[in-house]
Design a protein around this motif. Structure first.
Motif, mmCIF file in Angstrom:
data_model
loop_
_atom_site.group_PDB
_atom_site.id
_atom_site.type_symbol
_atom_site.label_atom_id
_atom_site.label_comp_id
_atom_site.label_asym_id
_atom_site.label_seq_id
_atom_site.Cartn_x
_atom_site.Cartn_y
_atom_site.Cartn_z
ATOM 1 N N PHE B 34 0.927 -1.448 -0.144
ATOM 2 C CA PHE B 34 -0.097 0.011 -0.142
ATOM 3 C C PHE B 34 0.833 1.295 -0.053
ATOM 4 N N TYR B 36 0.805 5.454 0.944
ATOM 5 C CA TYR B 36 0.234 6.310 1.527
ATOM 6 C C TYR B 36 0.982 7.599 1.370
ATOM 7 N N PHE B 91 5.248 13.625 2.388
ATOM 8 C CA PHE B 91 5.887 12.291 3.099
ATOM 9 C C PHE B 91 5.099 11.250 2.372
ATOM 10 N N ILE B 93 4.607 7.002 2.280
ATOM 11 C CA ILE B 93 5.037 5.850 3.089
ATOM 12 C C ILE B 93 4.368 4.701 2.161
ATOM 13 N N SER B 97 1.867 -6.368 4.195
ATOM 14 C CA SER B 97 1.182 -6.991 5.233
ATOM 15 C C SER B 97 1.731 -8.509 5.335
ATOM 16 N N ILE B 105 0.541 -4.857 9.983
ATOM 17 C CA ILE B 105 0.935 -4.466 8.754
ATOM 18 C C ILE B 105 2.366 -3.523 9.252
ATOM 19 N N PHE B 107 5.129 -0.896 8.143
ATOM 20 C CA PHE B 107 5.559 0.272 7.270
ATOM 21 C C PHE B 107 6.980 0.609 6.954
ATOM 22 N N GLY B 108 7.026 1.060 5.724
ATOM 23 C CA GLY B 108 8.527 1.523 5.265
ATOM 24 C C GLY B 108 8.909 2.765 6.251
ATOM 25 N N GLU B 109 10.248 3.191 6.006
ATOM 26 C CA GLU B 109 10.814 4.315 6.938
ATOM 27 C C GLU B 109 10.032 5.480 6.296
ATOM 28 N N GLY B 110 9.449 5.621 5.092
ATOM 29 C CA GLY B 110 8.908 6.983 4.240
ATOM 30 C C GLY B 110 9.923 7.562 3.780
ATOM 31 N N TRP B 112 10.600 11.423 2.065
ATOM 32 C CA TRP B 112 10.293 13.027 1.933
ATOM 33 C C TRP B 112 10.677 13.431 0.751
#
Lengths: 111, 116
Positions: B34, B36, B91, B93, B97, B105, B107-110, B112
């Protein structure tokens, strides 16, 4: 669709207990997540509830009532590092892990 | 435990150029990832669901021609912001899953993105 509500801001004192509530109205429900997010960082997983009841994990606990569309995250023995945004997310039936996030609750822990 | 890695962490690009962000599941296979987007002091907004070997599913209001998603393998999904504009600065992200870990779930580090 999903509608998720949680308070915008909360303030608590170091060492105290704080409860962050989350209510939801959803067309489908396949679990509720709580995440912690510090400013500028990605969310980190705290808890997952799919059945009613309380899940305890160290200083953090999460409660779910599916009939009431209600959950809370309980933080005990607050520390300064707990100052962060706490996100409530509801997982839908459709898709593996597709979740809708609430706007988050910014918690400030004061000395 | 399961880890999702995202790259780059920071990127600055000029208006009109394209930027690619990678999302990798490091120790599990993710048929679905996913993407975001999160603006400052706002919540995570789902942009699209990335499906391995098929087209991504975009949320309402997200331009599929602007945000290109490719999920060519079970461990890699990429998001390309095409013809970036300053309003795309945000940002970004990804998440995946891992069904073998209690449906958590990760998450990646995101990443910027700043478009100048």
């Amino acid at each position: 669709g999903q509608n998720i509500d949680q308070p915008t801001e909360m303030t608590a004192t170091e060492g105290a207990i704080v409860q962050i509530n989350c209510t939801y109205q959803t067309s489908g429900f396949n679990g509720l997540f709580w995440y912690q997010q510090h400013a500028g960082e990605a969310p980190t997983f705290l808890s997952y509830n799919v059945l009613d009841g309380l899940e305890e994990k160290g200083r953090f606990s999460s409660f779910l009532s599916r009939s009431k569309g209600y959950s809370y995250l309980l933080l005990k023995e607050l520390q300064m590092k707990d100052s962060a945004s706490y996100l409530c997310a509801v997982r839908d039936w459709g898709g593996a892990g597709k979740s809708t996030f609430g706007d988050g609750t910014t918690l400030t822990v004061k000395p | 435990g399961a880890v999702v890695s995202q790259h780059p962490s920071w990127v600055i690009c000029k208006s009109g150029t394209s930027v690619k962000i990678e999302c990798r599941s490091l120790d599990f296979q993710a048929t679905t990832m996913f993407w975001y987007r999160q603006f400052p002091k706002q919540s995570l907004m789902l942009m699209a669901t990335s499906n391995e070997g098929s087209k991504a599913t975009y949320e309402q209001g997200v331009e599929k021609d602007k945000f290109l998603i490719n999920h060519a393998s079970l461990t890699l999904s990429t998001l390309t912001v095409t013809s970036a504009h300053p309003e795309d600065s945000s940002f970004y992200i990804c998440s995946a899953s891992s069904t073998g870990a209690g449906n958590t779930i990760y998450f990646g580090e995101g990443s910027w993105l700043t478009v100048v």
